[in-house]
Design a protein around this motif. Structure first.
Motif, PDB file in Angstrom:
ATOM      1  N   VAL A  98       0.885  -1.150  -0.005  1.00  0.00           N
ATOM      2  CA  VAL A  98       0.066  -0.001   0.009  1.00  0.00           C
ATOM      3  C   VAL A  98       1.016   1.330   0.114  1.00  0.00           C
ATOM      4  O   VAL A  98       1.415   1.517   0.911  1.00  0.00           O
ATOM      5  CB  VAL A  98      -0.836   0.026   1.232  1.00  0.00           C
ATOM      6  CG1 VAL A  98      -2.042   1.067   1.044  1.00  0.00           C
ATOM      7  CG2 VAL A  98      -1.865  -1.430   1.235  1.00  0.00           C
ATOM      8  N   ASP A  99       0.859   2.095  -1.062  1.00  0.00           N
ATOM      9  CA  ASP A  99       1.664   3.040  -1.236  1.00  0.00           C
ATOM     10  C   ASP A  99       3.271   2.623  -0.676  1.00  0.00           C
ATOM     11  O   ASP A  99       3.616   3.709   0.173  1.00  0.00           O
ATOM     12  CB  ASP A  99       1.184   4.423  -0.951  1.00  0.00           C
ATOM     13  CG  ASP A  99       1.244   5.604  -1.704  1.00  0.00           C
ATOM     14  OD1 ASP A  99       1.398   5.359  -2.814  1.00  0.00           O
ATOM     15  OD2 ASP A  99       1.218   6.755  -1.258  1.00  0.00           O
ATOM     16  N   VAL A 126      -1.351   2.616  -5.292  1.00  0.00           N
ATOM     17  CA  VAL A 126      -0.383   3.895  -5.300  1.00  0.00           C
ATOM     18  C   VAL A 126      -1.446   4.827  -5.134  1.00  0.00           C
ATOM     19  O   VAL A 126      -2.645   4.820  -5.648  1.00  0.00           O
ATOM     20  CB  VAL A 126       0.149   3.863  -6.397  1.00  0.00           C
ATOM     21  CG1 VAL A 126      -0.615   3.981  -7.630  1.00  0.00           C
ATOM     22  CG2 VAL A 126       1.111   5.261  -6.498  1.00  0.00           C
ATOM     23  N   SER A 127      -1.161   5.804  -4.010  1.00  0.00           N
ATOM     24  CA  SER A 127      -2.037   6.765  -3.827  1.00  0.00           C
ATOM     25  C   SER A 127      -2.252   7.887  -4.905  1.00  0.00           C
ATOM     26  O   SER A 127      -1.150   8.023  -5.863  1.00  0.00           O
ATOM     27  CB  SER A 127      -1.798   7.575  -2.613  1.00  0.00           C
ATOM     28  OG  SER A 127      -0.607   8.333  -2.755  1.00  0.00           O
ATOM     29  N   TRP A 151       7.698   8.560  -8.017  1.00  0.00           N
ATOM     30  CA  TRP A 151       7.240   7.597  -7.188  1.00  0.00           C
ATOM     31  C   TRP A 151       6.088   6.830  -8.205  1.00  0.00           C
ATOM     32  O   TRP A 151       6.017   5.505  -7.882  1.00  0.00           O
ATOM     33  CB  TRP A 151       6.423   8.042  -6.063  1.00  0.00           C
ATOM     34  CG  TRP A 151       5.713   7.399  -4.857  1.00  0.00           C
ATOM     35  CD1 TRP A 151       4.279   7.203  -4.763  1.00  0.00           C
ATOM     36  CD2 TRP A 151       6.365   6.713  -3.893  1.00  0.00           C
ATOM     37  NE1 TRP A 151       4.082   6.441  -3.762  1.00  0.00           N
ATOM     38  CE2 TRP A 151       5.286   5.979  -3.184  1.00  0.00           C
ATOM     39  CE3 TRP A 151       7.571   6.570  -3.493  1.00  0.00           C
ATOM     40  CZ2 TRP A 151       5.440   5.386  -2.105  1.00  0.00           C
ATOM     41  CZ3 TRP A 151       7.668   5.807  -2.407  1.00  0.00           C
ATOM     42  CH2 TRP A 151       6.627   5.311  -1.567  1.00  0.00           C
ATOM     43  N   ARG A 152       5.178   7.314  -8.687  1.00  0.00           N
ATOM     44  CA  ARG A 152       4.339   6.748  -9.619  1.00  0.00           C
ATOM     45  C   ARG A 152       4.727   5.692 -10.693  1.00  0.00           C
ATOM     46  O   ARG A 152       4.474   4.708 -10.817  1.00  0.00           O
ATOM     47  CB  ARG A 152       3.268   7.780 -10.484  1.00  0.00           C
ATOM     48  CG  ARG A 152       2.482   8.567  -9.525  1.00  0.00           C
ATOM     49  CD  ARG A 152       1.586   9.444 -10.288  1.00  0.00           C
ATOM     50  NE  ARG A 152       1.067  10.416  -9.586  1.00  0.00           N
ATOM     51  CZ  ARG A 152       1.272  11.726  -9.634  1.00  0.00           C
ATOM     52  NH1 ARG A 152       2.317  12.171 -10.030  1.00  0.00           N
ATOM     53  NH2 ARG A 152       0.503  12.526  -8.780  1.00  0.00           N
ATOM     54  N   THR A 153       5.880   6.359 -11.223  1.00  0.00           N
ATOM     55  CA  THR A 153       6.586   5.630 -12.286  1.00  0.00           C
ATOM     56  C   THR A 153       7.266   4.206 -11.594  1.00  0.00           C
ATOM     57  O   THR A 153       7.099   2.949 -12.298  1.00  0.00           O
ATOM     58  CB  THR A 153       7.911   6.395 -12.899  1.00  0.00           C
ATOM     59  OG1 THR A 153       7.249   7.529 -13.637  1.00  0.00           O
ATOM     60  CG2 THR A 153       8.438   5.111 -13.950  1.00  0.00           C
ATOM     61  N   ASN A 194      -0.414  -6.579  -9.954  1.00  0.00           N
ATOM     62  CA  ASN A 194      -1.660  -5.733 -10.279  1.00  0.00           C
ATOM     63  C   ASN A 194      -1.375  -4.337  -9.892  1.00  0.00           C
ATOM     64  O   ASN A 194      -0.817  -4.290  -8.750  1.00  0.00           O
ATOM     65  CB  ASN A 194      -2.883  -6.245  -9.749  1.00  0.00           C
ATOM     66  CG  ASN A 194      -4.084  -5.473 -10.185  1.00  0.00           C
ATOM     67  OD1 ASN A 194      -4.096  -5.079 -11.399  1.00  0.00           O
ATOM     68  ND2 ASN A 194      -5.006  -5.499  -9.270  1.00  0.00           N
ATOM     69  N   LEU A 195      -1.662  -3.216 -10.524  1.00  0.00           N
ATOM     70  CA  LEU A 195      -1.570  -1.919  -9.908  1.00  0.00           C
ATOM     71  C   LEU A 195      -3.055  -1.553  -9.704  1.00  0.00           C
ATOM     72  O   LEU A 195      -3.724  -1.438 -10.621  1.00  0.00           O
ATOM     73  CB  LEU A 195      -0.847  -1.093 -10.850  1.00  0.00           C
ATOM     74  CG  LEU A 195      -0.589   0.421 -10.557  1.00  0.00           C
ATOM     75  CD1 LEU A 195       0.412   0.401  -9.238  1.00  0.00           C
ATOM     76  CD2 LEU A 195      -0.099   1.242 -11.448  1.00  0.00           C
ATOM     77  N   VAL A 196      -3.131  -0.613  -8.701  1.00  0.00           N
ATOM     78  CA  VAL A 196      -4.318   0.035  -8.259  1.00  0.00           C
ATOM     79  C   VAL A 196      -4.257   1.492  -7.882  1.00  0.00           C
ATOM     80  O   VAL A 196      -3.276   1.607  -6.877  1.00  0.00           O
ATOM     81  CB  VAL A 196      -5.211  -0.814  -7.076  1.00  0.00           C
ATOM     82  CG1 VAL A 196      -6.588  -0.006  -6.780  1.00  0.00           C
ATOM     83  CG2 VAL A 196      -5.778  -2.110  -7.566  1.00  0.00           C
ATOM     84  N   VAL A 197      -4.886   2.212  -8.443  1.00  0.00           N
ATOM     85  CA  VAL A 197      -4.793   3.648  -8.015  1.00  0.00           C
ATOM     86  C   VAL A 197      -5.737   4.129  -7.066  1.00  0.00           C
ATOM     87  O   VAL A 197      -7.051   3.808  -7.341  1.00  0.00           O
ATOM     88  CB  VAL A 197      -4.768   4.594  -9.308  1.00  0.00           C
ATOM     89  CG1 VAL A 197      -4.543   6.054  -8.844  1.00  0.00           C
ATOM     90  CG2 VAL A 197      -3.667   4.306 -10.265  1.00  0.00           C
TER      91      VAL A 197
END
Length: 298
Positions: A169-170, A237-238, A252-254, A267-270
């Motif tokens: 989580v983030d 990711v927040s 950070w996002r990258t 899996n990526l969740v925003v």
């Protein structure tokens, strides 16, 4: 803002008063002059009877919500103890029927301080020792926030066959800590670290200094770590990220996307909208990701 959420954020923001911002992702945080000191009583309110286990020669406080095995293990970010998960634990227990385990890392909550620099591999070893004593170390699902992502990485590397999956989580991921970014963080934090050393030592300051010690070499090594390809993982990711500057926020996002792209079963969740405190702002996203991970392993 919900008063309970405000209290949790004040726990993460230490009781020292300094103007400069330091890095949330490294276990440190922007200091809030209005913050109340973090105390072990929060963990006490969360659950009154921790199980004190022996971990590599010292004690750690674990909190167990009964259910069936395999367990779901929640690990809070830097500056937080087990009480960070207070709202999520009962929901996960009800929805999954699983045993839910939280704990206080050394120097946090009701776990005694262990002298010396804080190191993620050592923390991962402590977690493994605690889960073995609780007989809950088989096919665990890890849920790790922020700094605890480093612990999860080392834990899963050492125990890939006994980890069913993870929800990060983030979280601090290896891809973020390039040599240039790590050097930038060290330089940005140095003034505040020097100021902390001149303050009267409190548990909060002591823990911040332990996490800051050898930050550069520790994270240069961490950047080289990889997640086992056999262990499924969801990265949440927040939308805001932990960083106020656009360049660092984008890095950070990258890094989160690079981590997901680096292997199968990822899996990526925003979490949008959400601050770095996704478990507080959007607990339903965390709960769903954990439920999906548990169901995937059935």
């Amino acid at each position: 803002m919900n008063s309970r959420v405000t209290r949790y954020r004040r726990l993460r923001h230490s009781a020292v008063v300094l103007a400069a911002a330091v890095v949330v992702a490294g276990g440190l945080a922007t200091v809030d002059a209005s913050a109340s000191p973090r105390t072990p009583s929060r963990a006490k309110q969360f659950q009154s009877s921790p199980r004190m286990v022996n971990a590599n020669g010292h004690k750690l406080a674990f909190y167990v919500t009964p259910g069936r095995l395999p367990a779901i293990v929640l690990d809070a970010g830097g500056g937080n103890d087990a009480s960070y998960w207070e709202n999520i634990v009962p929901v996960l227990a009800k929805e999954t029927g699983r045993e839910i385990i939280t704990y206080d890392r050394s120097g946090e909550g009701r776990s005694p301080y262990v002298p010396g620099p804080w190191k993620a591999p050592k923390a991962a070893s402590d977690l493994a020792a605690g889960l073995r004593q609780l007989k809950a170390d088989k096919n665990v699902t890890l849920v790790s926030h922020s700094l605890a992502g480093e612990i999860a990485t080392y834990y899963v590397k050492d125990h890939p066959r006994s980890t069913a999956g993870a929800v990060l989580v983030d979280a601090n991921l290896p891809q973020f800590f390039t040599r240039s970014e790590t050097a930038k963080l060290v330089a940005a934090n140095q003034a505040q670290i020097d100021a902390l050393k001149g303050q009267p030592i409190t548990p909060e300051i002591r823990q911040l200094l332990a996490e800051a010690a050898n930050y550069g070499p520790v994270h240069n090594t961490y950047h080289k770590q990889s997640w086992p390809r056999t262990v499924p993982v969801t990265a949440i990711v927040s939308s805001e990220t932990p960083f106020p500057t656009p360049d660092d926020a984008q890095l950070w996002r990258t890094a989160q996307q690079q981590f997901v792209d680096a292997g199968p079963h990822r899996n990526l969740v925003v979490a949008d909208p959400s601050s770095h405190d996704v478990p507080l702002d959007r607990p339903e996203i965390v709960v769903k990701a954990v439920e999906d991970m548990v169901n995937q392993g059935r």
